[in-house]
Each structure stands twice: as structure tokens, then as C-alpha cells.
Enzyme design. Sequence first.
Site, PDB file in Angstrom:
ATOM      1  CD  GLU A   1      -2.185   1.421   2.894  1.00 29.92           C
ATOM      2  OE1 GLU A   1      -2.474   2.553   3.324  1.00 29.92           O
ATOM      3  OE2 GLU A   1      -2.344   0.382   3.559  1.00 29.92           O
TER       4      GLU A   1
ATOM      5  CE  LYS B   1      -7.118   1.516   8.222  1.00 31.06           C
ATOM      6  NZ  LYS B   1      -6.483   2.679   7.542  1.00 31.06           N
TER       7      LYS B   1
END
Length: 211
Positions: free
Chosen positions: A44, A133
Site C-alpha cells: 500500500e 482494518k
Amino acid sequence: MTDDATLATPTFRLPLIAILRGIGPQETLAHVQALIEEGYDAIEIPLNSPDWARSIGDAVKAFGERAWIGGGTVLTPVDVDALTDLGARFIVTPNTDPLVIAHARRRGLQVVAGFATASEAFAAIAAGAQMLKLFPASTYGTGHVRALRAVLPSLPLFVVGGVSASALSGYLSAGSCGAGIGGELYKPGQPVERTRENARAFRQAYLDTLS
């Protein structure tokens, strides 16, 4: 929006999302290559990094067939469109904005939605998020993960924020499938070998929980 994909097993072979927050285009390829060589396949690059579009585009071109390259801190549908055009395969959000989640799903992206409470988690799932998350995980701790797992469906739940390699096993035992590793993995300007060493430590900590 819920379907079978929402409850799928983790997309990533190694459920550790490598977060390269603050990386610049000149450094990106070397650090991504080191991560892939260490077995990471989910990388990411947050959108508050300098010239993130170039970094993500370069990473996709160089490594898109070997790893999932995604964008983090995704806040708007415009961000989603830009990432789709660059070839990114997943997004990570800091919140549960249903417009962003639903738009990403329509564009064919995997969504890792940031949340803190059970209500936020269910809102993200309803909007179409395939993964969750928990952030910041160090603030909430393993007990929070265990309590959430008692009510949430069995979709992938990653813990992010202040999770050290030594603490990883506790979160996995509590019910998370893996973690997102940010400042514990990479700080802007650090040498590639430091990234490699940190990545190796987290990977070994994960593997140790399987033995």
C-alpha cells in the site's frame, strides 16, 4: 451490499499489508522489490505520500503481476477512479464512507475499510467492503479484537497502527487474520536494507504463529 465475496478468505497470500507512507517515486521500486523478495504480495502506498500517482503507477508497471499494489488513505470517489486508471487492485480507507466503498466495488477494487467500532464495521460491510482494518489497533488492543470477532462475520480483519512484530501473535490469537505494517516497517528516507530487515521480522513473526 453484501455477497459471497464479502465473506471471502484473505485475498493476499501473506496477510501482512506493507504500508510505504511518505515514500517518493525515486525510492519506490527498490523498496517494493525488497518487499516482494521477502514474500509480501500486498503493498500500500498512501495517497498523502509525495507524488503518489507516479509511485503507484511505476510499482504497478514493474510488479503488478507479482503483487497487489494499492492505495491507502483513500477519501473520495475521484481517488478511486485515479487508482483504477493506474492499475491499482485494492484501496485502504481510514473510514467507512459508503460512497467511496461502493464506488470502489463498482470499479472492481478490493476494499480494506478502516473502522474502530462494531457499528462502523457493519456499516462498511453493508457498503460492500470485503476486508476491514481496525485502526489504531494499539489503542484498542487484543481484547477489542476478540470482542468484535464475537459479532462480526468471518471476513478478513487486519489490525493497523502500533502493531509490533512481538505483538502480532496476540492479535492473531484474538481473531485478526493479519496486520497492516506502517511506521514499524518503513519511515521516509530509510535505506532499503532496513525495510528488508523489518519486513523479514514481521514475516517470521507471522510464520511462527502457524507452527
